[in-house]
Each structure stands twice: as C-alpha cells, then as structure tokens.
Design a protein around this motif. Structure first.
Motif, PDB file in Angstrom:
ATOM      1  N   HIS A  87       0.815  -1.210   0.000  1.00 53.20           N
ATOM      2  CA  HIS A  87       0.000   0.000   0.000  1.00 53.20           C
ATOM      3  C   HIS A  87       0.850   1.262   0.000  1.00 53.20           C
ATOM      4  O   HIS A  87       0.302   2.354   0.041  1.00 53.20           O
ATOM      5  CB  HIS A  87      -0.932   0.000   1.206  1.00 53.20           C
ATOM      6  CG  HIS A  87      -0.210  -0.042   2.524  1.00 53.20           C
ATOM      7  ND1 HIS A  87       0.516  -1.131   2.928  1.00 53.20           N
ATOM      8  CD2 HIS A  87      -0.098   0.866   3.497  1.00 53.20           C
ATOM      9  CE1 HIS A  87       1.034  -0.894   4.120  1.00 53.20           C
ATOM     10  NE2 HIS A  87       0.687   0.322   4.485  1.00 53.20           N
ATOM     11  N   PHE A 100       9.176   5.295  11.560  1.00 56.52           N
ATOM     12  CA  PHE A 100       8.989   4.456  12.752  1.00 56.52           C
ATOM     13  C   PHE A 100       9.913   4.918  13.871  1.00 56.52           C
ATOM     14  O   PHE A 100       9.544   4.943  15.039  1.00 56.52           O
ATOM     15  CB  PHE A 100       9.306   2.996  12.429  1.00 56.52           C
ATOM     16  CG  PHE A 100       8.224   2.272  11.683  1.00 56.52           C
ATOM     17  CD1 PHE A 100       6.891   2.586  11.889  1.00 56.52           C
ATOM     18  CD2 PHE A 100       8.527   1.262  10.780  1.00 56.52           C
ATOM     19  CE1 PHE A 100       5.884   1.907  11.219  1.00 56.52           C
ATOM     20  CE2 PHE A 100       7.533   0.582  10.106  1.00 56.52           C
ATOM     21  CZ  PHE A 100       6.211   0.905  10.315  1.00 56.52           C
ATOM     22  N   SER A 107       3.879   8.151  13.566  1.00 60.43           N
ATOM     23  CA  SER A 107       4.772   7.567  12.567  1.00 60.43           C
ATOM     24  C   SER A 107       4.669   8.272  11.211  1.00 60.43           C
ATOM     25  O   SER A 107       4.607   7.645  10.170  1.00 60.43           O
ATOM     26  CB  SER A 107       4.633   6.054  12.442  1.00 60.43           C
ATOM     27  OG  SER A 107       3.335   5.610  12.616  1.00 60.43           O
TER      28      SER A 107
ATOM     29  N   TRP B 180       1.817  -0.262  18.104  1.00 60.53           N
ATOM     30  CA  TRP B 180       0.928   0.804  17.648  1.00 60.53           C
ATOM     31  C   TRP B 180       1.257   1.219  16.223  1.00 60.53           C
ATOM     32  O   TRP B 180       0.365   1.396  15.384  1.00 60.53           O
ATOM     33  CB  TRP B 180       1.041   1.988  18.609  1.00 60.53           C
ATOM     34  CG  TRP B 180       0.353   3.229  18.133  1.00 60.53           C
ATOM     35  CD1 TRP B 180       0.951   4.389  17.762  1.00 60.53           C
ATOM     36  CD2 TRP B 180      -1.050   3.421  17.955  1.00 60.53           C
ATOM     37  NE1 TRP B 180       0.006   5.298  17.370  1.00 60.53           N
ATOM     38  CE2 TRP B 180      -1.228   4.737  17.477  1.00 60.53           C
ATOM     39  CE3 TRP B 180      -2.175   2.608  18.151  1.00 60.53           C
ATOM     40  CZ2 TRP B 180      -2.484   5.258  17.203  1.00 60.53           C
ATOM     41  CZ3 TRP B 180      -3.431   3.140  17.861  1.00 60.53           C
ATOM     42  CH2 TRP B 180      -3.568   4.444  17.396  1.00 60.53           C
ATOM     43  N   GLN B 181       2.554   1.373  15.939  1.00 60.78           N
ATOM     44  CA  GLN B 181       2.955   1.808  14.593  1.00 60.78           C
ATOM     45  C   GLN B 181       2.593   0.763  13.543  1.00 60.78           C
ATOM     46  O   GLN B 181       2.211   1.111  12.426  1.00 60.78           O
ATOM     47  CB  GLN B 181       4.458   2.073  14.571  1.00 60.78           C
ATOM     48  CG  GLN B 181       4.841   3.312  15.363  1.00 60.78           C
ATOM     49  CD  GLN B 181       6.346   3.472  15.483  1.00 60.78           C
ATOM     50  OE1 GLN B 181       7.068   2.491  15.661  1.00 60.78           O
ATOM     51  NE2 GLN B 181       6.825   4.697  15.395  1.00 60.78           N
ATOM     52  N   VAL B 184      -1.086   1.226  12.893  1.00 64.62           N
ATOM     53  CA  VAL B 184      -1.438   2.448  12.180  1.00 64.62           C
ATOM     54  C   VAL B 184      -0.912   2.464  10.751  1.00 64.62           C
ATOM     55  O   VAL B 184      -1.618   2.894   9.833  1.00 64.62           O
ATOM     56  CB  VAL B 184      -0.893   3.683  12.939  1.00 64.62           C
ATOM     57  CG1 VAL B 184      -1.192   4.948  12.173  1.00 64.62           C
ATOM     58  CG2 VAL B 184      -1.509   3.762  14.303  1.00 64.62           C
ATOM     59  N   ARG B 185       0.316   1.980  10.548  1.00 68.33           N
ATOM     60  CA  ARG B 185       0.928   2.151   9.229  1.00 68.33           C
ATOM     61  C   ARG B 185       0.866   0.906   8.340  1.00 68.33           C
ATOM     62  O   ARG B 185       0.982   0.999   7.119  1.00 68.33           O
ATOM     63  CB  ARG B 185       2.405   2.572   9.372  1.00 68.33           C
ATOM     64  CG  ARG B 185       2.652   3.944   9.940  1.00 68.33           C
ATOM     65  CD  ARG B 185       2.116   5.097   9.094  1.00 68.33           C
ATOM     66  NE  ARG B 185       2.426   5.071   7.689  1.00 68.33           N
ATOM     67  CZ  ARG B 185       3.484   5.629   7.146  1.00 68.33           C
ATOM     68  NH1 ARG B 185       4.364   6.244   7.901  1.00 68.33           N
ATOM     69  NH2 ARG B 185       3.679   5.576   5.854  1.00 68.33           N
ATOM     70  N   VAL B 186       0.755  -0.266   8.951  1.00 77.62           N
ATOM     71  CA  VAL B 186       0.782  -1.484   8.133  1.00 77.62           C
ATOM     72  C   VAL B 186      -0.601  -2.124   8.047  1.00 77.62           C
ATOM     73  O   VAL B 186      -1.085  -2.440   6.957  1.00 77.62           O
ATOM     74  CB  VAL B 186       1.804  -2.503   8.693  1.00 77.62           C
ATOM     75  CG1 VAL B 186       1.837  -3.759   7.831  1.00 77.62           C
ATOM     76  CG2 VAL B 186       3.194  -1.873   8.763  1.00 77.62           C
ATOM     77  N   PRO B 189      -4.141   0.720   7.019  1.00 78.62           N
ATOM     78  CA  PRO B 189      -4.356   1.102   5.617  1.00 78.62           C
ATOM     79  C   PRO B 189      -4.606  -0.088   4.692  1.00 78.62           C
ATOM     80  O   PRO B 189      -5.278   0.059   3.683  1.00 78.62           O
ATOM     81  CB  PRO B 189      -3.053   1.822   5.233  1.00 78.62           C
ATOM     82  CG  PRO B 189      -2.077   1.499   6.288  1.00 78.62           C
ATOM     83  CD  PRO B 189      -2.819   1.111   7.516  1.00 78.62           C
ATOM     84  N   GLN B 190      -4.102  -1.244   5.058  1.00 79.44           N
ATOM     85  CA  GLN B 190      -4.332  -2.397   4.177  1.00 79.44           C
ATOM     86  C   GLN B 190      -5.703  -2.998   4.377  1.00 79.44           C
ATOM     87  O   GLN B 190      -6.220  -3.695   3.500  1.00 79.44           O
ATOM     88  CB  GLN B 190      -3.264  -3.466   4.416  1.00 79.44           C
ATOM     89  CG  GLN B 190      -1.896  -3.025   3.951  1.00 79.44           C
ATOM     90  CD  GLN B 190      -0.973  -4.192   3.731  1.00 79.44           C
ATOM     91  OE1 GLN B 190      -1.219  -5.044   2.896  1.00 79.44           O
ATOM     92  NE2 GLN B 190       0.093  -4.239   4.491  1.00 79.44           N
TER      93      GLN B 190
END
Lengths: 260, 271
Positions: A87, A100, A107, B180-181, B184-186, B189-190
């Motif tokens: 993505h 990170f 982040s 948490w990261q 939120v980031r992996v 969004p997927q």
C-alpha cells in the motif's frame, strides 16, 4: 569475544530435533552463505537470528548480549516475497523505516525532518537502482525490483546483521546476476554482516566469504526426527576444492525426494 | 468454430445481451397488465405504466395533502439516514474491533468467541428486545442494522488482518516499528479497502433489516410506505418504490466501488 557467538544451540519441537550442537562464531563483516537440503533447518536457524524463534537450549549472543527474542531493527531481513508493503509507493516503503524511529505515535514526519529523511531514502534508492521509480507502487515493479526495494528498506536502518532468506529464489537467472553484483556492492560499501540462505550452491560460493552447509551427522533409521542438523561444512570460500564442491552438492540433493 | 467456453461477446453485443432480459420482463408485464385491465379496468394487481407514472408523480412531485411533504422524498431521506448511520456505526465498530483483535492475540482470545456467538443470533429474533430496550424510535431501527451486519463485518475485518502475510509484520518490526505503529501504518491502511468490499457485500442485509424494522414500527421510510399502502393493494406505489430502492442500492454500491478504486488503487491492481 566474537561479533556473534553461537554456543551449543539446539532447537526442538517436542521430540522433533531440528538443530543440534551448533557451535560457531561470526566476525563483523563476514558474508555467510547457508546451503543444505530442504527441511534441514536453515530457515529455522535464520529465524533464531531474527528472533521469531527461540532456541530450546544454548545461547546466541550479538556483540556479547543475548539476542532479542523478537524482531528488532538490529537485524534486517529480506524474504523471498512479501517483503515490501503493497500500500506504499517505493519512496514511502523506504521512508517508513525512518518514520517508525523518529515519530513514535503518528509515525509520520513533517517539514525539515521529512525532507532530510527523504534525501536519505532517495540516495539509498539510487544505490539499489530504483532512483527512477520512487513514485511507483510495488505491484508495478518486477520481482527483481521488488527485491531491490526490500534491500533498500533494510539498509536505511543500518542493521547490525542482514538476513536474506532465499532472496533471489523466485527471480530469472539474468536478473539474479544483477542482484548478485548489487548485493556484493552494498555489502562492501556499507560493511554489512550478511547471512544468506540459498538453494543455489554456485550462488553460495560466488557471494559468500564463508559457506555453511547444514546437514544431519547422526541418523536413526527408525525415528529420523530424533537427530537434528548441524553445520557440517564451514568453509572459507577461497579455499574450496572440487571434491568439497561435489560432496556438498550430493548432500544437498540426497534429501530432495523427501517433503520439506 | 471455437469451443463455447472460448467465445467472448464483444462490448456491444454484451450490452445488448444484458439488456434483453430486462426488456423481456417489461414486455411480459405489459402484456399481462393489458390483459387484466381489459377484463377489469379497476384491477390493482398489475397497474398500467400510466397509472404507475401517475402514482410516482403524486408521491414524489406533489406535496402530500395531509402533511405538505413530498412523501417519496421524505421517505427516502429518513430511510437513507437510518441506513447510513447503521452501516457507518457497524463499519466503525468493525474497524476498531477487527483491527485490534487481528493485531493483538490477547484481545482476539478475549473477544473472538463473543463476536462469533453474537453473529449466530438471528437479528430478527431479537427485534422485540430492541423495541423494548430502545423504544420505537430511530435508535432501535439503527440498532437492528448494527446487530445484523456488525458481527459479519467484524469477523471479516479480523480475517483480513490475519490474511496480511506474517513477513510484512516481521519486516515492519525489523524496521523498528512498535505495536501501535504496525497497527497504524501497516494493518489499518491495508484493511480499509477490504472493509469497503465487506460493506458492499453487507448492504443487501442492511437494506433487509432496515425495511423489516420500518415495516414493523415506523411512521415514515421506504419500507414503512410499502407496508402501509399494501393495505390498499396499491401496486402502483409499491412497484416504483421497489424499483427506487433497487436503484438506491445500486447507486450506493457503485459509489463505494468507485471510492475504493480512487483511494486504494494498489488494492485493485490485482497483485
């Protein structure tokens, strides 16, 4: 004290012994290639280094400290596939490592921090040959380019050790050669310590400074799972004779008929 | 001559082939309606297109004599409001619970059996409970939609989180991410485009629960109107209402699909 010390490591699942009596030291800057028949514990060994598996006996230390039993940014990894985030575009895939680290909650980076990180990411992407494709998404990249991206992601974190799990196994032969040149280049330039699993013995000899062969030394016909594999060859790559080569090749082939 | 499975219609003939069944149904309806009306001009079962048109005109374009509202417009607004709130609340719940259950094994162990159990309750069976606890107002109708589709959405979201390859989660950790990261980031969004796809699938059920709730206890809404005029056998109102609901369902589905393609092009690229 060596960079990495492996003291009498065993890995067992119940009665099933995967690895036994691993005793070996690794110095900083070595490029270790690992070969062996399928199902002989190469990947398990890599997982011990990575921290997704824990040894049942023995001790594994990195710079004198027990290695963390979960993945961390000390150790970079490139898998055969699924190593990049689908993505995110190429640039974001590399930037995310910096984000990170510098932005624990959001982040995300803004302003000068972001442009600094961007510069760094672009440089690394140029080094792996993706400078022209920073806006592309992974699905728009070929298999080789995706692996280049996965390398770039790992490199921006400057890992103490870089683990490669058959990174070129799914690539065409021509592209593989380009990737070999790239990996050797990065290894020299960034003074990396690399562990790389490969099925291709020639690749192992060509890339590594040291080649390990995993195999079982003890066999029990009636319960084959009660003995595990260990490192049967530990060769400085420059000193390899024809005999060794063919012997290793047979040891890799003999288990081919068994399921992995 | 190629085998039948290898013969693909061209774009024009595909359209034509697709339209033919609709056209046929229209003709058959028209013939049957004409036949019945010839026998009895007051027949209500299969009204003519003219009387359907008149009914639509009366319902949608003339203010109601009793309340001064445009009934079909008012019905549409109140139904859509309930549907959107119900689906929205369900989606938000699914996103929160699904992502956290998928990402954190302890939360999953804690909540997964409960969600599975709730998802097995037939929602219509607890409609009386909803009416008793939440009253006959908007809340109970919205709650029926939520109880009807949220468990499915939660379980689907959970499964989509679990489908994310382990390699990606490990990779994120080697890039220094904390829990948490990673969420939120992996993961988040997927999961979004997959949640949109699940919402599209659950819309049919959401409409079902909406109309059921409106039929039983309501004073406006598309489902309310259909069940109200049923008493007078007013097929000239029921039929266009059904067509209108179908069109609305199609439009929402289309919009969600376009939205997903615009926001998440990587998801639709078919990797």
């Amino acid at each position: 004290m060596s960079f990495i010390e492996i003291n009498n490591i065993w890995k067992e699942y119940g009665p099933h012994v995967i690895l036994e009596r691993l005793n070996i030291q690794v110095e900083k800057g070595e490029f270790i290639t690992i070969v062996g028949a399928s199902g002989c514990g190469k990947t398990t060994f890599l997982k011990l280094l990575l921290g997704t598996e824990t040894a049942t006996r023995g001790e594994l230390t990195l710079e004198g400290k027990k290695i963390l039993d979960e993945p961390s940014d000390e150790r970079g990894i490139v898998f055969q596939k699924y190593s990049v985030f689908p993505h995110l575009n190429v640039l974001e895939n590399v930037l995310i490592g910096v984000e990170f680290e510098q932005s624990k909650y959001l982040s995300r980076l803004f302003g000068k921090k972001k442009s600094d990180a961007r510069k760094e990411a672009e440089e690394i992407l140029k080094a792996v040959g993706l400078g022209h494709a920073i806006r592309k998404f992974p699905h728009e990249l070929s298999g080789g380019m995706q692996q280049r991206l996965a390398l770039a992601q790992a490199l921006i974190k400057k890992p103490k050790i870089l683990l490669l799990d058959e990174p070129f196994g799914a690539l065409d032969p021509g592209i593989r050669q380009d990737m070999h040149a790239l990996v050797l280049n990065l290894w020299r330039e960034h003074q990396l310590t690399i562990f790389m699993i490969t099925h291709d013995l020639k690749e192992g000899f060509y890339l590594g400074t040291r080649l390990w062969v995993f195999d079982k030394t003890r066999h029990d016909e009636h319960s084959p799972e009660s003995y595990g594999a260990t490192i049967t060859f530990d060769l400085p790559v420059t000193r390899c004779s024809e005999d060794d080569f063919s012997e290793i090749e047979t040891s890799m082939k003999k288990n081919k008929s068994q399921p992995a | 001559m190629k085998k039948l499975i290898n013969q693909n219609p061209k774009i024009t003939s595909r359209w034509a082939l697709g339209i033919i069944p609709f056209f046929l149904i229209g003709i058959i309806y028209l013939m049957a309606s004409n036949a019945r009306l010839a026998e009895n001009p007051d027949d209500k079962l299969l009204p003519s297109f003219a009387s359907i048109g008149a009914a639509v005109n009366r319902m949608a374009f003339e203010p109601s004599k009793r309340t001064g509202e445009y009934l079909m417009v008012a019905d549409t607004v109140s139904s859509l409001k309930r549907l959107i709130i119900g689906v929205g609340v369900s989606a938000l719940t699914a996103l929160l619970l699904g992502v956290f259950m998928g990402a954190i094994p302890y939360v999953r162990a804690n909540l997964s059996p409960l969600v599975t159990a709730i998802s097995l309750i037939p929602p219509m069976a607890i409609l009386p409970i909803l009416f008793i606890t939440f009253g006959l107002g908007e809340l109970s109708k919205v709650m029926l939609i939520v109880i009807g589709i949220a468990p499915f959405l939660i379980r689907d979201t959970l499964q989509r989180v679990l489908d994310i390859p382990q390699e990606q989660l490990i990779k994120a950790q080697t890039l220094g991410a904390n829990t948490w990261q990673i969420i939120v980031r992996v993961i988040f969004p997927q999961v979004m485009p997959r949640l949109l796809a699940a919402i599209r699938l659950s819309l049919g059920a959401a409409w079902l629960f909406l109309i059921a709730a409106e039929a039983i206890a309501s004073t406006d809404g598309l489902g309310y109107r259909i069940f109200l005029v049923r008493r007078y056998m007013a097929m000239d109102v029921i039929l266009p209402y059904v067509a209108w609901i179908t069109l609305l369902a199609f439009a929402i589905d289309y919009i969600l699909n376009r939205l997903s393609k615009r926001l998440y092009p990587w998801f639709h690229a078919g990797v």
